[in-house]
Write an enzyme that holds these catalytic residues in place. Sequence first.
Site, mmCIF file in Angstrom:
data_model
loop_
_atom_site.group_PDB
_atom_site.id
_atom_site.type_symbol
_atom_site.label_atom_id
_atom_site.label_comp_id
_atom_site.label_asym_id
_atom_site.label_seq_id
_atom_site.Cartn_x
_atom_site.Cartn_y
_atom_site.Cartn_z
ATOM 1 N N LYS A 1 -8.963 2.179 0.194
ATOM 2 C CA LYS A 1 -8.361 3.083 -0.788
ATOM 3 C C LYS A 1 -7.889 2.256 -1.988
ATOM 4 O O LYS A 1 -6.729 1.871 -2.077
ATOM 5 C CB LYS A 1 -7.196 3.866 -0.176
ATOM 6 C CG LYS A 1 -6.544 4.862 -1.157
ATOM 7 C CD LYS A 1 -5.501 5.730 -0.496
ATOM 8 C CE LYS A 1 -4.834 6.662 -1.522
ATOM 9 N NZ LYS A 1 -3.895 7.628 -0.925
ATOM 10 N N GLU B 1 -5.056 0.017 1.472
ATOM 11 C CA GLU B 1 -4.787 0.465 0.097
ATOM 12 C C GLU B 1 -4.143 -0.642 -0.741
ATOM 13 O O GLU B 1 -2.919 -0.767 -0.783
ATOM 14 C CB GLU B 1 -3.881 1.700 0.104
ATOM 15 C CG GLU B 1 -3.573 2.211 -1.296
ATOM 16 C CD GLU B 1 -2.690 3.462 -1.311
ATOM 17 O OE1 GLU B 1 -2.351 3.923 -2.413
ATOM 18 O OE2 GLU B 1 -2.331 3.969 -0.221
ATOM 19 N N SER C 1 -8.689 10.313 -2.249
ATOM 20 C CA SER C 1 -7.506 10.379 -1.403
ATOM 21 C C SER C 1 -6.335 10.564 -2.358
ATOM 22 O O SER C 1 -5.618 9.619 -2.682
ATOM 23 C CB SER C 1 -7.349 9.105 -0.570
ATOM 24 O OG SER C 1 -6.169 9.167 0.215
#
Length: 341
Positions: free
Chosen positions: A222, A177, A291
């Site tokens: 992500k 991420e 997400s």
Amino acid sequence: MSERIEDIAVKMVAGGKGLLAADESTATNKKRFDTISLVSTEESRRDYREMLFRSDEAMKKYISGVILYEETLFQKAANGTPFVDVIKAADSIPGIKVDIGAKPLAGFPGETVTEGLDGLAERLAKYYDAGARFAKWRGVIAISDTLPTFGAVKANAHALARYAALCQQAKIVPIVEPEVLMDGEPGTQSLDRSEEVTRWTLQIVFQELAEARIKLEGMILKPSMVIDGKKVRKASVEQVAERTVKVLKETVPSAVPGIAFLSGGQTTEEATAHLSAINSGYDLPWNVTFSYGRALQDSALKAWGGKPENVAAGQRAFTHRAEMNYLAAKGSWTRDREQAA
């Protein structure tokens, strides 16, 4: 459940399902609970998470996995059932946030590096034994007319790669991420600037992943969307989708099975609308889904309000948001469907 990380990664992003980010730290949870005048205790946090995890329709139809905070991974529901088992019973995958947060990066004013690598291998073994099959690590990239610096992006990308290598060694799927923040000052975070920084960040991240010998088929990306700063926010839904897809196609190898966007500073409906536009308008080599934390939870938290008699209302609100994002991951969300529900 298959134990191959490649199979787990595919399941995490398949069929329009997405991830519930329920990994708020105790401090962040307190801030959320303050908005509904609820004291944050271990019991109140348990009750809130249990309301979400026992939303059967949402969990079984729309949620592929849940990112947990360490407290929650080892926590039990009110009747003594471990939360991991509640999640598994819905055919959803338990995951765990493993970083310990962004800390000031020495020598780089205004920038941070995420910490938590020390002892991570041992923690991952413990988390695996507890049932976690994926993990999450967030690198934070500040944006302005002079930031980020190469040093800060490199430091965060390197930490993401080292974390990912340890995860794959532990048979845990890493969620990588790199979040380009969207709170730049007006005039410093145009759509063009966001595109430039996001492209540069992802290029460096994937270079570091390659050097760390990360198996791309066994990870999930992500990222943040390419979006102008929330203090400006002039870009249309279509422009955000176009720029985001452009950058991803230029930087993300097709071997990566899925991209699960973070919602960042977007409103609940913005996050859904942007995701749907990305999926409906473009031919993509990856499964692209959500997400989301606040963008899935805000309406549920308000409907629940910390009161036992409102659990059903909170679950209905959560199920509605999960369904809207499931539709968005299939590219079939519309504002009419949002309002008709």
